[in-house]
Structures are given as C-alpha cells and as structure tokens.
Design a protein around this motif. Structure first.
Motif, PDB file in Angstrom:
ATOM      1  N   GLU A   1      60.846 -40.636 124.157  1.00 12.22           N
ATOM      2  CA  GLU A   1      60.138 -40.278 125.385  1.00 12.22           C
ATOM      3  C   GLU A   1      58.666 -39.983 125.109  1.00 12.22           C
ATOM      4  OE1 GLU A   1      63.439 -38.327 128.320  1.00 12.22           O
ATOM      5  OE2 GLU A   1      63.079 -37.246 126.458  1.00 12.22           O
ATOM      6  N   ARG A   2      58.366 -39.379 123.977  1.00  5.66           N
ATOM      7  CA  ARG A   2      56.960 -39.137 123.634  1.00  5.66           C
ATOM      8  C   ARG A   2      56.246 -40.437 123.288  1.00  5.66           C
ATOM      9  NH1 ARG A   2      55.314 -35.781 119.470  1.00  5.66           N
ATOM     10  NH2 ARG A   2      57.230 -36.003 118.254  1.00  5.66           N
ATOM     11  N   LEU A   3      56.939 -41.342 122.602  1.00  2.00           N
ATOM     12  CA  LEU A   3      56.335 -42.634 122.277  1.00  2.00           C
ATOM     13  C   LEU A   3      56.009 -43.429 123.536  1.00  2.00           C
ATOM     14  CD1 LEU A   3      58.613 -43.711 119.285  1.00  2.00           C
ATOM     15  CD2 LEU A   3      56.185 -43.090 119.152  1.00  2.00           C
ATOM     16  N   ALA A   4      56.871 -43.312 124.546  1.00  3.31           N
ATOM     17  CA  ALA A   4      56.610 -44.027 125.796  1.00  3.31           C
ATOM     18  C   ALA A   4      55.326 -43.547 126.456  1.00  3.31           C
ATOM     19  CB  ALA A   4      57.790 -43.856 126.755  1.00  3.31           C
ATOM     20  N   ALA A   5      54.983 -42.278 126.221  1.00  2.25           N
ATOM     21  CA  ALA A   5      53.736 -41.747 126.783  1.00  2.25           C
ATOM     22  C   ALA A   5      52.530 -42.172 125.951  1.00  2.25           C
ATOM     23  CB  ALA A   5      53.820 -40.220 126.864  1.00  2.25           C
ATOM     24  N   THR A   6      52.597 -41.955 124.645  1.00  2.00           N
ATOM     25  CA  THR A   6      51.450 -42.297 123.789  1.00  2.00           C
ATOM     26  C   THR A   6      51.281 -43.804 123.646  1.00  2.00           C
ATOM     27  OG1 THR A   6      52.841 -42.128 121.810  1.00  2.00           O
ATOM     28  CG2 THR A   6      51.621 -40.154 122.470  1.00  2.00           C
ATOM     29  N   GLY A   7      52.377 -44.546 123.737  1.00  6.83           N
ATOM     30  CA  GLY A   7      52.321 -45.992 123.530  1.00  6.83           C
ATOM     31  C   GLY A   7      51.777 -46.777 124.694  1.00  6.83           C
ATOM     32  N   ALA A   8      51.598 -46.132 125.851  1.00  6.19           N
ATOM     33  CA  ALA A   8      51.046 -46.844 127.011  1.00  6.19           C
ATOM     34  C   ALA A   8      49.604 -47.262 126.755  1.00  6.19           C
ATOM     35  CB  ALA A   8      51.144 -45.960 128.254  1.00  6.19           C
ATOM     36  N   GLU A   9      48.825 -46.398 126.133  1.00  5.44           N
ATOM     37  CA  GLU A   9      47.427 -46.725 125.836  1.00  5.44           C
ATOM     38  C   GLU A   9      47.343 -47.849 124.800  1.00  5.44           C
ATOM     39  OE1 GLU A   9      43.235 -44.441 124.738  1.00  5.44           O
ATOM     40  OE2 GLU A   9      45.156 -43.515 124.223  1.00  5.44           O
ATOM     41  N   THR A  10      48.221 -47.815 123.813  1.00  4.34           N
ATOM     42  CA  THR A  10      48.238 -48.872 122.802  1.00  4.34           C
ATOM     43  C   THR A  10      48.576 -50.217 123.430  1.00  4.34           C
ATOM     44  OG1 THR A  10      48.914 -47.257 121.127  1.00  4.34           O
ATOM     45  CG2 THR A  10      49.243 -49.580 120.599  1.00  4.34           C
TER      46      THR A  10
ATOM     47  N   HIS B   1      54.305 -49.702 116.890  1.00  3.35           N
ATOM     48  CA  HIS B   1      54.435 -50.653 115.791  1.00  3.35           C
ATOM     49  C   HIS B   1      55.503 -50.171 114.806  1.00  3.35           C
ATOM     50  CE1 HIS B   1      50.712 -51.793 117.782  1.00  3.35           C
ATOM     51  NE2 HIS B   1      50.859 -52.994 117.222  1.00  3.35           N
ATOM     52  N   HIS B   2      55.352 -50.439 113.527  1.00  2.19           N
ATOM     53  CA  HIS B   2      56.495 -50.217 112.629  1.00  2.19           C
ATOM     54  C   HIS B   2      56.553 -48.817 112.023  1.00  2.19           C
ATOM     55  CE1 HIS B   2      53.873 -50.656 109.133  1.00  2.19           C
ATOM     56  NE2 HIS B   2      54.900 -50.533 108.311  1.00  2.19           N
ATOM     57  N   ASN B   3      55.713 -47.895 112.505  1.00  7.05           N
ATOM     58  CA  ASN B   3      55.769 -46.508 112.048  1.00  7.05           C
ATOM     59  C   ASN B   3      55.305 -45.581 113.150  1.00  7.05           C
ATOM     60  OD1 ASN B   3      55.988 -45.266 109.000  1.00  7.05           O
ATOM     61  ND2 ASN B   3      55.766 -47.488 108.961  1.00  7.05           N
ATOM     62  N   THR B   4      55.762 -44.335 113.060  1.00  9.55           N
ATOM     63  CA  THR B   4      55.172 -43.275 113.866  1.00  9.55           C
ATOM     64  C   THR B   4      55.253 -41.983 113.079  1.00  9.55           C
ATOM     65  OG1 THR B   4      55.037 -42.291 116.063  1.00  9.55           O
ATOM     66  CG2 THR B   4      57.251 -42.618 115.154  1.00  9.55           C
ATOM     67  N   ASP B   5      54.658 -40.915 113.631  1.00  7.96           N
ATOM     68  CA  ASP B   5      54.575 -39.653 112.912  1.00  7.96           C
ATOM     69  C   ASP B   5      54.871 -38.490 113.844  1.00  7.96           C
ATOM     70  OD1 ASP B   5      52.294 -39.402 114.479  1.00  7.96           O
ATOM     71  OD2 ASP B   5      50.876 -39.546 112.824  1.00  7.96           O
ATOM     72  N   LEU B   6      54.570 -37.297 113.393  1.00 11.02           N
ATOM     73  CA  LEU B   6      54.806 -36.093 114.191  1.00 11.02           C
ATOM     74  C   LEU B   6      54.175 -36.184 115.564  1.00 11.02           C
ATOM     75  CD1 LEU B   6      55.685 -33.034 114.322  1.00 11.02           C
ATOM     76  CD2 LEU B   6      53.394 -32.515 113.464  1.00 11.02           C
ATOM     77  N   TRP B   7      53.014 -36.847 115.638  1.00 13.44           N
ATOM     78  CA  TRP B   7      52.248 -36.877 116.876  1.00 13.44           C
ATOM     79  C   TRP B   7      52.562 -38.096 117.736  1.00 13.44           C
ATOM     80  CZ3 TRP B   7      50.542 -32.263 117.282  1.00 13.44           C
ATOM     81  CH2 TRP B   7      50.175 -31.537 116.142  1.00 13.44           C
ATOM     82  N   ALA B   8      53.647 -38.818 117.410  1.00 13.10           N
ATOM     83  CA  ALA B   8      54.052 -40.012 118.169  1.00 13.10           C
ATOM     84  C   ALA B   8      52.930 -41.038 118.225  1.00 13.10           C
ATOM     85  CB  ALA B   8      54.537 -39.643 119.572  1.00 13.10           C
ATOM     86  N   ASP B   9      52.266 -41.232 117.097  1.00 10.35           N
ATOM     87  CA  ASP B   9      51.212 -42.235 116.956  1.00 10.35           C
ATOM     88  C   ASP B   9      51.840 -43.623 117.080  1.00 10.35           C
ATOM     89  OD1 ASP B   9      49.263 -44.031 115.877  1.00 10.35           O
ATOM     90  OD2 ASP B   9      48.351 -42.397 114.760  1.00 10.35           O
ATOM     91  N   THR B  10      51.239 -44.507 117.876  1.00 11.16           N
ATOM     92  CA  THR B  10      51.829 -45.827 118.132  1.00 11.16           C
ATOM     93  C   THR B  10      50.993 -46.994 117.633  1.00 11.16           C
ATOM     94  OG1 THR B  10      50.834 -45.846 120.340  1.00 11.16           O
ATOM     95  CG2 THR B  10      53.094 -45.002 120.161  1.00 11.16           C
ATOM     96  N   GLY B  11      49.866 -46.709 116.983  1.00  8.41           N
ATOM     97  CA  GLY B  11      49.006 -47.784 116.509  1.00  8.41           C
ATOM     98  C   GLY B  11      49.552 -48.458 115.266  1.00  8.41           C
ATOM     99  N   PRO B  12      48.971 -49.613 114.882  1.00 12.18           N
ATOM    100  CA  PRO B  12      49.369 -50.277 113.633  1.00 12.18           C
ATOM    101  C   PRO B  12      49.163 -49.350 112.442  1.00 12.18           C
ATOM    102  CG  PRO B  12      47.966 -51.706 114.968  1.00 12.18           C
ATOM    103  CD  PRO B  12      47.917 -50.352 115.600  1.00 12.18           C
ATOM    104  N   VAL B  13      50.024 -49.466 111.440  1.00  5.04           N
ATOM    105  CA  VAL B  13      50.013 -48.572 110.292  1.00  5.04           C
ATOM    106  C   VAL B  13      49.800 -49.362 109.007  1.00  5.04           C
ATOM    107  CG1 VAL B  13      51.316 -46.856 108.986  1.00  5.04           C
ATOM    108  CG2 VAL B  13      51.558 -46.987 111.460  1.00  5.04           C
TER     109      VAL B  13
END
Length: 755
Positions: free
Chosen positions: A387-396, A409-421
């Motif tokens: 659910e957090r990724l769905a929020a942060t991933g909208a901008e990506t 993308h293929h990784n995320t972290d505590l902050w639900a980061d959705t950018g390429p890693v």
C-alpha cells in the motif's frame, strides 16, 4: 521433535540462534565466558527518504524503445546508463541495533554438560551447563505481546555477572562503536543511536534488570561505569527498542514497553509469549520418520537424507516467518514492516545488497509458505508495504514512463523507494516488481476468501493495472502488446547476430506477470460484484493481445520472445518458469506441452550448474514439485541442506539470505499437497520414497480448506480430515491416480480412500 541443539557455543554469527517478535530480534551465541546477543530492530536503517527518480527518462523513452526494437544493444544500454539509472543509485540499507554482552567469566573448557538449543514449539532459546559445581540455565525469548526481548539467567546459587550494551559490527576484533551515548540510571541502561545519512531514524535501546526473590541471600544490582553488575540466582533482563520511524519520543516509548512488561511476573511474561506464539506455530505439524533427534543439528545437516531433519527444516521456516513478520496489533497503523533479505537478523553495517527488499524474487519468496503453511497473518506486513509502494510509486510511474497508476523496480527500502536501484544493467531497469507483488493479493484471497481484505487492497491492484495498460506497447511486428523496455531479471542472451544483449521486448516473465495481474483484476471485480469499471474493457482486450508462451528449438520454454541463446546456461534465476511456480498458468493437466518444455528448461539449467545459491535451489525444488518429480525434489532438498545451509540451519546464498529457508519450507509442503489446479487438492504429488512414513496436520489449500492425513509407503493410511471454511467444492485426489473424493459445504469431512 522440533528443536535445534548443539554441544558448543556459537563460534560466529553463522552458528548463533535467532529469536524475534516480528520487530525486535536477536542472535543468541550461547557463550559461557561472555554471552553475546546481536540485536536488531526492523526500522533501524541508514538515512531518510530520497528523491532519486531520473529526470530525463520519459523524454528518452521513445528512443530507447526504438533502439530495443532494432536490437541495438550497445546503444540502448548506453542510453539507459545516461538517462534511466537513478542518482544516487542506491536505496537505503538496514543496520544492526546493537550488541548485548553478559560477562560471566566461565571459560568453556572448564564447564560441564553444556547444551544450547532453540525450542521451536515455544520459541525460546536455552543454554545449560555446569561450572564450578553450579548449574546455570539461561533462556531468551522475543515477546510479541509485551514488545520486549527477555533473558532469564538462573543458577543453583547466587552468581555475579556484568551486563553491557554497545553497538559493534559483526567483526569481533573491531573496536569501533556506532552509537551516540550510553546512559545508566538506576537499574536501566539506555543506548541512543543515529544511523548515518540525512533524516535517519534515531533509535533508543533501553534495558532493565529485575532480580527475583532469593532464599540464599540478598540480591544486588549496581552500576559500574556504563554497565550493571548483577548478583542473583534468578535475574530477568528486559530489552525494548523503538525508533522515530514509529514514535517521536523514543525514550518514552521504550520506557512504556519496559514498564508494561515489568508489571507481569517473569512466569507470566513467559506464558504470555508461549500462548501467543503457539497460537500460530501450533496450527501445523509435519512428522517424518526416522527422526535422529539425538544428533546435534550441525551434525545432522551432514546427513541430508535424514527425514526428520526435513520436518525440522519446515518447522524452522515457519518459526522464522513468525519471528520476523507479524501484523500490527490493532491494524497496520503502527507501520509494520515485512521480512528483509535477512529477515530481521542483520549483523553488518555494510550488509550484502543492503539487506533491503529485493523484488525480482527474494521478498516474494519470503512469503511463499505463508498461506499454505497456515500463517496468513504473517503476510500482512507485505501488504502494508504494498500500500505504501502504491503511493510512492505513482510519481515514478508518471515521471519515468508517463503512465497512470504506480510502479516499483527490483528493490525497495524502509521508505518505500520505487526508483531504479544500482547501476547493473541485467536488473536495474525492470519496473514490474510491483506486478509480481500484486499476484500475492489474489493468492491471499484464494486461500482465505477474505472479501474485506480484497476490497481494501483493490485500489492497489487497480493502480498496478493502470500502469501495465499504459506501459504496454505493440511489439516490432505490430501484432502483440508487450513490455518495453523489458529484461529477464539478471540474465543475458546472445542474439541471432552473436551479440550479447539484456534489454528486449516482452520477456517471458513480464508477459506471465501481466497476464496474471490482469486476470486477477477481472476475477477480483467479479468476486466483489463490481460490474462497472472503466478499465475492464481495456483489460479484456489487452489479454487477447498478449503474446503466447513459446517453445524453443531445444524443446525448452523460451525466456525471451526470440529463441536466443543463454549466455549463462546455469543461471540462478529461472524467471521464465514463473507461470509454473509460483504461478500456475502452466501445469501438467491443462498445458502438458508447456509443462514438458519447463522440464527441459530445468534439466538444461541443472546440468549447467543451476541452483548454486540457496534461494535458487529452493525455487527449483518448488518447480519440480509442480512437475510431480519426487526424485528431483529429493535431490534438491539434499543439495539445499548440503551446500546452502549454515550450522544454525539458516540459508546461505552465500552469504546468509533468509529467502532460501522460506522457499525450501514452501517446497516441502508443495511436495505433499497441491491445490493450484482449479477445484482439485492433490495429496502426496511429489513425495519421495525416502519419506517412507509421515503425518501432516494443518496444511492449507486454496478454497479455504485445511487438511490432516498420514501415509505409509507412498499411500494414504487412515482417514483424510478436511476442514472447509468457505463451503466451496473440491476434489481430493489420492496419490498415484488413486481414488477421488468430493468435498462440498462447510465444516469437517472425514474421507476414506476405500469408500
């Protein structure tokens, strides 16, 4: 018997034993001179949220797609490096909380009758020995109801020991301490830590000690420097930890945790923990014989053909999942977190792959045993992250690809980061991590029938569908809709011109995931009686335009739309077999030719050295189980234990990754029960002859079913007990094309094969 036990203390982290309550964890070494517990709290991560979305990706996307269509690999990869890799290239990483030392001064070479163990039935670690005529018994547990780590130190007469908190790396010769301060006040020690990086969570770890009444004389707790010295025959040590990820006032939060726990007697703390833990752990049991419980666990691993060890491995997988992934106590508002690459047990300030959430197999594999293993609640932290990724991933999705919905993308972290890693071409630019995660939504519903959950999570699924619909484009032929850019995670091919390539149109796993998510969306709307949805017509049209799976010239399932040669034939990923497992669009009954091509693929992979990491071996185990190849399954389990298992029974990549434990546990259950064929439950579909006799209780099947049965020599003996929670119809298929029994309606059913 569900116990890991050893004759010696742990020489290093790979031999220590884990305890955890989902959020707090410790690795217990069981030492007699200076006991060591390495501590973790799941929100102690380096740094805060980052803005890493590449600014120029969208502007360059049409050109990149065209280069990929033309097979211009070098030019396409150079463009990706320039415009699609993020900066900073890395997400945040997970860090240790600290170290607890209990200094007894009992040299191991002078102790007698030493034994350390982890009792999986109670979730308690034990250390027992005799020194200088005194009997010592230590217990360690991680309490979910009381939110503390608890250590009980007992001796047959009053003994003195020193308690010290610090924050050191896993390298015991290193003297650097990564902490802010240590404060001793009365019977409390407080350590404050601030992981590096801007906006990092600050954390507090607070410890207190209580001595039980002692008939042998007065007890004593006194401060010496920054440590506490205890003299007692029965002492309780409690540890609480919180970070600013969850609480603004971390000192107050930890004190509340300790004060609340101290309101209970030690026996009550133990009984509350055991009752809570057993409510989950006790739901399922596997018995396999013979069971060599008299042999220490590190020695048992050397004989991977010990059936009892296989049952222990499954029980350990369930123990680990309970210990590192628990739901919120009321809901998910307390910001629960799922299991990382190492669960919650990370000893290093420089952990491999950041000890993050890797989304091209590893995080998903962590939850493969959740539903079938009767631990569905333990999957809730995954959905909270989703659910957090769905929020942060909208901008990506919008900034990088011009798409509606959300992506990761293929990784995320505590902050639900959705950018390429990272900047690794075979993995970095793969925006379907969210699609794979969303397949867990429908799987969870199939096992539970929980419409309320499905309705709550539907917006996440809709957002994923929106992204996929917008991201898909027609391929070079103009006939099929495909992903572009696409890749098969971490693998590389050689094209028809002999050139190495990574980026492509519509890798096989991409198309399988897209199909699975779109079909789950249609099914979810049907279940929830949603008759009108603006996406429905487009979804159905897109499903008709996806390319079919293809069989290559060697009879293998193609990994790419073109029959490319693999640059690494024994690659650890088998992404293109996703539709065989964990998906089920490919199976022996409805798609026999595709299933045969999967068998060919597996044979080719294995002959070239595939399965050389713990998690990849576990994936091969599950795939062979779906092909009902009992001999290959037995071989994979043997190899998993012999080559990819540490002395403490944790999986190793190498180094340690917890996904192999969870994948291996799921594979054991997949060998014994399968329910992926519509309306059918198969018993012992891939049970090897070496598992001569056994009994399984509490395993779950899709459709809301729970089963119990036993077997001898590959045949079911005695009744099969089926509990149905949803009242659906199922066909129970006995082994070796034996009898079929129909179950329909609510309640419990007792089936006999000779009816």
């Amino acid at each position: 018997m569900s116990e890991l036990w050893y004759k010696r203390p742990a020489a290093g982290w790979d031999e220590a034993l884990p305890v955890g309550n989902g959020r707090l964890g410790a690795m217990v070494y069981g030492r007699t001179d200076a006991e060591l517990l390495q501590l973790n709290e799941d929100s102690v991560w380096y740094g805060g949220p980052q803005d890493r979305i590449p600014d120029d990706a969208l502007r360059n996307l049409p050109h990149l797609r065209e280069l990929i269509r033309q097979g211009a690999h070098t030019e396409a990869e150079e463009l990706v490096r320039r415009a699609f890799f993020a900066s900073p290239n890395s997400q945040r990483h997970y860090e240790p909380l600290g170290t607890l030392s209990l200094e007894f001064g009992h040299p191991f070479d002078q102790v007698k009758s030493f034994r350390r163990s982890l009792d999986l039935k109670t979730g308690i670690s034990h250390v027992d020995y005799e020194y200088d005529g005194v009997q010592f018994h230590r217990q360690v547990l991680a309490s979910y109801p009381d939110s503390v780590l608890a250590i009980r130190v007992q001796a047959s007469r009053c003994t003195e020991f020193l308690v010290r908190l610090s924050r050191l790396s896993e390298l015991e010769y290193e003297t650097n301490e990564f902490l802010d301060d240590i404060v001793v006040e009365g019977q409390f020690i407080t350590m404050h830590v601030t992981p590096g990086g801007r906006d990092s969570n600050r954390a507090a770890c607070k410890l207190t000690i209580r001595c039980e009444s002692d008939k042998q004389g007065p007890t004593r707790i006194e401060r010496v420097g920054k440590a506490l010295v205890v003299n007692a025959s029965d002492a309780l040590i409690l540890i609480a930890a919180q970070s600013t990820y969850r609480y603004k006032d971390i000192d107050h939060a930890t004190r509340v945790n300790l004060t609340s726990a101290l309101a209970h007697s030690t026996d009550t703390i133990w009984s509350r923990h055991v009752a809570d833990y057993q409510a989950l752990y006790g739901r399922l049991e596997l018995l396999l014989g013979p069971d060599a419980t008299d042999i220490p666990t590190d020695e048992r691993i050397l004989n991977a053909r010990d059936p009892g060890l296989i049952a222990l491995y499954l029980h350990y997988a369930r123990y680990l999942l309970i210990s590192c992934s628990r739901p919120g106590k009321v809901d998910d508002s307390d910001r629960v977190l799922p299991a990382t690459l190492q669960g919650i047990w990370n000893p290093s300030f420089h952990p491999p792959w950041g000890c993050r959430y890797t989304l091209n197999i590893n995080l998903q594999m962590n939850y493969w045993p959740a539903n079938v293993g009767n631990l569905a609640e333990c999957e809730q932290p995954l959905f909270a992250l989703l659910e957090r990724l769905a929020a942060t991933g909208a901008e990506t999705a919008r900034k990088m690809y011009g798409c509606r919905g959300w992506t990761v993308h293929h990784n995320t972290d505590l902050w639900a980061d959705t950018g390429p890693v990272d900047r690794w071409m075979p993995a970095t630019l793969w925006p379907l991590g969210g699609a794979w995660l969303c397949t867990h939504i429908w799987e969870h519903y199939l096992f539970s029938g929980d419409r309320r959950f499905l309705r709550r999570i539907l917006p996440v699924l809709i957002g994923c569908v929106e992204f996929l619909l917008d991201y898909l484009v027609y391929d070079a032929s103009g006939q099929y809709k495909v992903t572009n850019p696409s890749l098969s995670p971490e693998n590389t091919f050689r094209d028809e011109k002999g050139n190495a390539g990574i980026l492509c149109e519509g890798s096989t796993i991409d198309i399988q995931l897209v199909r699975a998510v779109l079909e789950a969306f249609v099914a979810a709307l049907r279940v929830l009686d949603v008759t009108e949805n603006k996406l429905l017509l487009e979804v159905r049209d897109t499903l008709r335009r996806l390319p079919p799976l293809r069989i290559g010239s060697a009879g293998q399932l193609q990994e790419w739309m073109v029959d490319y040669e693999e640059l690494e034939p024994g690659h650890r990923h088998v992404s293109h077999l996703w539709a065989l497992y964990p998906g089920y669009d490919i199976n022996l009954v409805t798609t026999p030719e595709l299933a045969k091509s999967c068998a060919v693929t597996l044979k080719r992979r294995q002959s070239a050295g595939g399965g050389h990491t713990g998690w990849s071996r576990a994936w091969l185990l599950n795939l062979q189980a779906r092909l009902r190849d009992a001999d290959e399954c037995a071989n994979h389990i043997e190899q998993l234990l012999a080559k990819s298992t540490l002395p403490n029974l944790l999986d190793t990549h190498p180094p340690f990754q917890i996904d192999g434990n969870f994948g291996g546990g799921a594979g054991i259950l997949e060998m014994l029960v399968q329910s992926h064929e519509d309306g059918k439950i198969r018993l012992l579909p891939a049970c090897p002859p070496i598992w001569k006799s056994g009994r399984l209780r509490g395993v779950r099947a899709r459709g809301g079913f729970e089963l119990e049965f036993g077997w001898e020599d590959g045949a079911i003996c005695g009744p099969v007990i089926v509990k149905s929670e949803l009242g659906l119809r199922a066909i129970v298929q006995y082994p070796n094309d034996g009898p079929r029994r129909i179950v329909e309606g609510m309640g419990s059913f007792i089936l006999n094969g000779d009816d």
